[in-house]
Design a protein around this motif. Sequence first.
Motif, PDB file in Angstrom:
ATOM      1  N   ILE A 127     -14.538  10.377  10.199  1.00  0.00           N
ATOM      2  CA  ILE A 127     -14.947  10.853   8.875  1.00  0.00           C
ATOM      3  C   ILE A 127     -13.734  11.035   7.963  1.00  0.00           C
ATOM      4  O   ILE A 127     -13.752  10.661   6.785  1.00  0.00           O
ATOM      5  N   MET A 128     -12.658  11.613   8.497  1.00  0.00           N
ATOM      6  CA  MET A 128     -11.463  11.808   7.687  1.00  0.00           C
ATOM      7  C   MET A 128     -10.808  10.478   7.318  1.00  0.00           C
ATOM      8  O   MET A 128     -10.250  10.329   6.230  1.00  0.00           O
ATOM      9  N   LYS A 129     -10.879   9.520   8.222  1.00  0.00           N
ATOM     10  CA  LYS A 129     -10.364   8.177   7.931  1.00  0.00           C
ATOM     11  C   LYS A 129     -11.084   7.589   6.715  1.00  0.00           C
ATOM     12  O   LYS A 129     -10.449   7.046   5.803  1.00  0.00           O
ATOM     13  N   ASN A 130     -12.397   7.724   6.696  1.00  0.00           N
ATOM     14  CA  ASN A 130     -13.153   7.227   5.547  1.00  0.00           C
ATOM     15  C   ASN A 130     -12.780   7.971   4.268  1.00  0.00           C
ATOM     16  O   ASN A 130     -12.758   7.393   3.175  1.00  0.00           O
ATOM     17  N   GLY A 131     -12.485   9.267   4.415  1.00  0.00           N
ATOM     18  CA  GLY A 131     -12.067  10.039   3.254  1.00  0.00           C
ATOM     19  C   GLY A 131     -10.744   9.557   2.698  1.00  0.00           C
ATOM     20  O   GLY A 131     -10.582   9.423   1.475  1.00  0.00           O
ATOM     21  N   PHE A 132      -9.776   9.280   3.561  1.00  0.00           N
ATOM     22  CA  PHE A 132      -8.484   8.770   3.104  1.00  0.00           C
ATOM     23  C   PHE A 132      -8.637   7.395   2.466  1.00  0.00           C
ATOM     24  O   PHE A 132      -7.958   7.080   1.466  1.00  0.00           O
ATOM     25  N   GLU A 133      -9.509   6.558   3.025  1.00  0.00           N
ATOM     26  CA  GLU A 133      -9.697   5.222   2.488  1.00  0.00           C
ATOM     27  C   GLU A 133     -10.395   5.228   1.131  1.00  0.00           C
ATOM     28  O   GLU A 133     -10.313   4.254   0.386  1.00  0.00           O
ATOM     29  N   SER A 134     -11.101   6.331   0.825  1.00  0.00           N
ATOM     30  CA  SER A 134     -11.807   6.413  -0.460  1.00  0.00           C
ATOM     31  C   SER A 134     -10.864   6.737  -1.622  1.00  0.00           C
ATOM     32  O   SER A 134     -11.248   6.633  -2.784  1.00  0.00           O
ATOM     33  N   ILE A 135      -9.629   7.155  -1.309  1.00  0.00           N
ATOM     34  CA  ILE A 135      -8.663   7.456  -2.363  1.00  0.00           C
ATOM     35  C   ILE A 135      -8.121   6.144  -2.941  1.00  0.00           C
ATOM     36  O   ILE A 135      -7.683   5.268  -2.184  1.00  0.00           O
ATOM     37  N   PRO A 136      -8.132   5.971  -4.265  1.00  0.00           N
ATOM     38  CA  PRO A 136      -7.658   4.710  -4.869  1.00  0.00           C
ATOM     39  C   PRO A 136      -6.214   4.397  -4.483  1.00  0.00           C
ATOM     40  O   PRO A 136      -5.348   5.283  -4.484  1.00  0.00           O
ATOM     41  N   MET A 137      -5.973   3.138  -4.171  1.00  0.00           N
ATOM     42  CA  MET A 137      -4.633   2.700  -3.806  1.00  0.00           C
ATOM     43  C   MET A 137      -3.659   2.800  -4.977  1.00  0.00           C
ATOM     44  O   MET A 137      -2.446   2.837  -4.785  1.00  0.00           O
ATOM     45  N   ASP A 138      -4.185   2.832  -6.212  1.00  0.00           N
ATOM     46  CA  ASP A 138      -3.311   2.923  -7.386  1.00  0.00           C
ATOM     47  C   ASP A 138      -2.446   4.182  -7.339  1.00  0.00           C
ATOM     48  O   ASP A 138      -1.280   4.159  -7.748  1.00  0.00           O
ATOM     49  N   LEU A 139      -3.029   5.282  -6.843  1.00  0.00           N
ATOM     50  CA  LEU A 139      -2.266   6.524  -6.748  1.00  0.00           C
ATOM     51  C   LEU A 139      -1.091   6.371  -5.781  1.00  0.00           C
ATOM     52  O   LEU A 139       0.033   6.798  -6.062  1.00  0.00           O
ATOM     53  N   GLN A 140      -1.351   5.731  -4.665  1.00  0.00           N
ATOM     54  CA  GLN A 140      -0.308   5.542  -3.658  1.00  0.00           C
ATOM     55  C   GLN A 140       0.749   4.551  -4.149  1.00  0.00           C
ATOM     56  O   GLN A 140       1.951   4.752  -3.939  1.00  0.00           O
ATOM     57  N   ASP A 141       0.292   3.483  -4.812  1.00  0.00           N
ATOM     58  CA  ASP A 141       1.238   2.496  -5.325  1.00  0.00           C
ATOM     59  C   ASP A 141       2.142   3.105  -6.386  1.00  0.00           C
ATOM     60  O   ASP A 141       3.357   2.837  -6.423  1.00  0.00           O
ATOM     61  N   ALA A 142       1.563   3.955  -7.242  1.00  0.00           N
ATOM     62  CA  ALA A 142       2.353   4.603  -8.287  1.00  0.00           C
ATOM     63  C   ALA A 142       3.404   5.529  -7.679  1.00  0.00           C
ATOM     64  O   ALA A 142       4.543   5.595  -8.146  1.00  0.00           O
ATOM     65  N   ALA A 143       3.007   6.242  -6.627  1.00  0.00           N
ATOM     66  CA  ALA A 143       3.948   7.147  -5.963  1.00  0.00           C
ATOM     67  C   ALA A 143       5.064   6.365  -5.284  1.00  0.00           C
ATOM     68  O   ALA A 143       6.239   6.782  -5.312  1.00  0.00           O
ATOM     69  N   MET A 144       4.728   5.208  -4.690  1.00  0.00           N
ATOM     70  CA  MET A 144       5.759   4.404  -4.031  1.00  0.00           C
ATOM     71  C   MET A 144       6.732   3.808  -5.044  1.00  0.00           C
ATOM     72  O   MET A 144       7.929   3.702  -4.790  1.00  0.00           O
ATOM     73  N   ILE A 145       6.211   3.434  -6.221  1.00  0.00           N
ATOM     74  CA  ILE A 145       7.085   2.922  -7.280  1.00  0.00           C
ATOM     75  C   ILE A 145       8.070   3.999  -7.741  1.00  0.00           C
ATOM     76  O   ILE A 145       9.233   3.713  -8.062  1.00  0.00           O
ATOM     77  N   ASP A 146       7.604   5.261  -7.729  1.00  0.00           N
ATOM     78  CA  ASP A 146       8.466   6.372  -8.125  1.00  0.00           C
ATOM     79  C   ASP A 146       9.433   6.771  -7.022  1.00  0.00           C
ATOM     80  O   ASP A 146      10.215   7.715  -7.187  1.00  0.00           O
ATOM     81  N   GLY A 147       9.363   6.093  -5.887  1.00  0.00           N
ATOM     82  CA  GLY A 147      10.311   6.353  -4.813  1.00  0.00           C
ATOM     83  C   GLY A 147       9.838   7.317  -3.752  1.00  0.00           C
ATOM     84  O   GLY A 147      10.637   7.771  -2.920  1.00  0.00           O
ATOM     85  N   ALA A 148       8.545   7.635  -3.744  1.00  0.00           N
ATOM     86  CA  ALA A 148       8.008   8.566  -2.745  1.00  0.00           C
ATOM     87  C   ALA A 148       7.915   7.878  -1.389  1.00  0.00           C
ATOM     88  O   ALA A 148       7.512   6.714  -1.294  1.00  0.00           O
ATOM     89  N   SER A 149       8.275   8.596  -0.341  1.00  0.00           N
ATOM     90  CA  SER A 149       8.163   8.058   1.015  1.00  0.00           C
ATOM     91  C   SER A 149       6.736   8.215   1.519  1.00  0.00           C
ATOM     92  O   SER A 149       5.895   8.869   0.889  1.00  0.00           O
ATOM     93  N   GLU A 150       6.458   7.618   2.677  1.00  0.00           N
ATOM     94  CA  GLU A 150       5.119   7.706   3.259  1.00  0.00           C
ATOM     95  C   GLU A 150       4.758   9.151   3.576  1.00  0.00           C
ATOM     96  O   GLU A 150       3.605   9.574   3.377  1.00  0.00           O
ATOM     97  N   ILE A 151       5.718   9.924   4.049  1.00  0.00           N
ATOM     98  CA  ILE A 151       5.457  11.335   4.363  1.00  0.00           C
ATOM     99  C   ILE A 151       5.171  12.120   3.087  1.00  0.00           C
ATOM    100  O   ILE A 151       4.269  12.963   3.054  1.00  0.00           O
ATOM    101  N   THR A 152       5.918  11.841   2.021  1.00  0.00           N
ATOM    102  CA  THR A 152       5.683  12.525   0.746  1.00  0.00           C
ATOM    103  C   THR A 152       4.307  12.205   0.192  1.00  0.00           C
ATOM    104  O   THR A 152       3.606  13.095  -0.307  1.00  0.00           O
ATOM    105  N   ILE A 153       3.905  10.946   0.283  1.00  0.00           N
ATOM    106  CA  ILE A 153       2.569  10.552  -0.173  1.00  0.00           C
ATOM    107  C   ILE A 153       1.494  11.276   0.635  1.00  0.00           C
ATOM    108  O   ILE A 153       0.506  11.777   0.082  1.00  0.00           O
ATOM    109  N   PHE A 154       1.719  11.362   1.941  1.00  0.00           N
ATOM    110  CA  PHE A 154       0.743  12.011   2.825  1.00  0.00           C
ATOM    111  C   PHE A 154       0.609  13.501   2.510  1.00  0.00           C
ATOM    112  O   PHE A 154      -0.502  14.023   2.389  1.00  0.00           O
ATOM    113  N   VAL A 155       1.747  14.180   2.332  1.00  0.00           N
ATOM    114  CA  VAL A 155       1.729  15.633   2.156  1.00  0.00           C
ATOM    115  C   VAL A 155       1.344  16.048   0.738  1.00  0.00           C
ATOM    116  O   VAL A 155       0.554  16.984   0.547  1.00  0.00           O
TER     117      VAL A 155
END
Length: 299
Positions: A161-189
């Motif tokens: 269920i939590m996996k489906n919840g994470f997958e429902s979050i738009p990838m644009d948010l994660q891509d924007a954070a990665m462009i700003d230099g955020a690491s995978e742990i920072t994106i997660f937390v």
Amino acid sequence: MKNPKIKKRHKWQGTEIFSVIVLTIIAILIVVPFWNAVVISLETSAAFSRKPFSWLPGEFTLANYDYLLFQNSGAMITAYKATIGITVVGTFLGMLVSVMGAYAFSRKFPGKKFFFMAMLFTMFFGGGLIPTYLLIKGMGLLDTYTILVLLGMISTYNIIIMKNGFESIPMDLQDAAMIDGASEITIFVKIMLPLQKPLLATFSLFTAVGYWNTWYWPLLLLNSGKKSVLQLFLRSIISNASRSNMAAKTLSSAARQTNLFSEGIQMASVFAVMLPIMVVYPFLQKYFVKGVLIGAVKM
């Protein structure tokens, strides 16, 4: 010209009226026996003998709770401490494993489908009671609280269920954070976890209730008699109180002099065991529907 501030009165439909009637009946069937149990736990044996069902205690007393907490060799206090410790530690570790596992499965990695199906397989087929018991015995974890934490720590259902919840979050948010230099742990937390607050609250409560109410594994594994949890304590109280010689074997002479009776002790123990979970529920209730629906959209 109509005033826009005036709202039209809601016209009740037949299905809504029927639903309200059915839910009201169900609520009454739940609340009335529960309230009667509370009343019985707060009255004397004489008052209960005169009127088994009443809305208020005939003769108010806290003797039943006093017996459970202070006169019963501290058994309930010991069980309370053990259950609270198991619930707190188990819920924290269980949610940690579930959240990290769910987030990992929401990403792409080699062998993801194989590992996911292997995890899903455990929902339909278990290792069996005897092999599990022998494994626990071989690990030297019999009669320990540690094994009770470990047995409830991993939930395939929660991870899915939590996996489906994470997958429902738009990838644009994660891509924007990665462009700003955020690491995978920072994106997660800082991004993923805050957006999953309803899921985290809902499944934290479900996990805590599961640990709090567990009795089957403690019954099998806590076999020395030196350790106990609340559900085992409650089971022993109700079992002993159901015997015809309860007054002679369960209650001490001091207890009998205070008008204690088996039904009062049973109801007091039931209410004392339920109270902590009842206190927590209202604070997390607003997350229930949203938390479950977030991750239940797709597989």
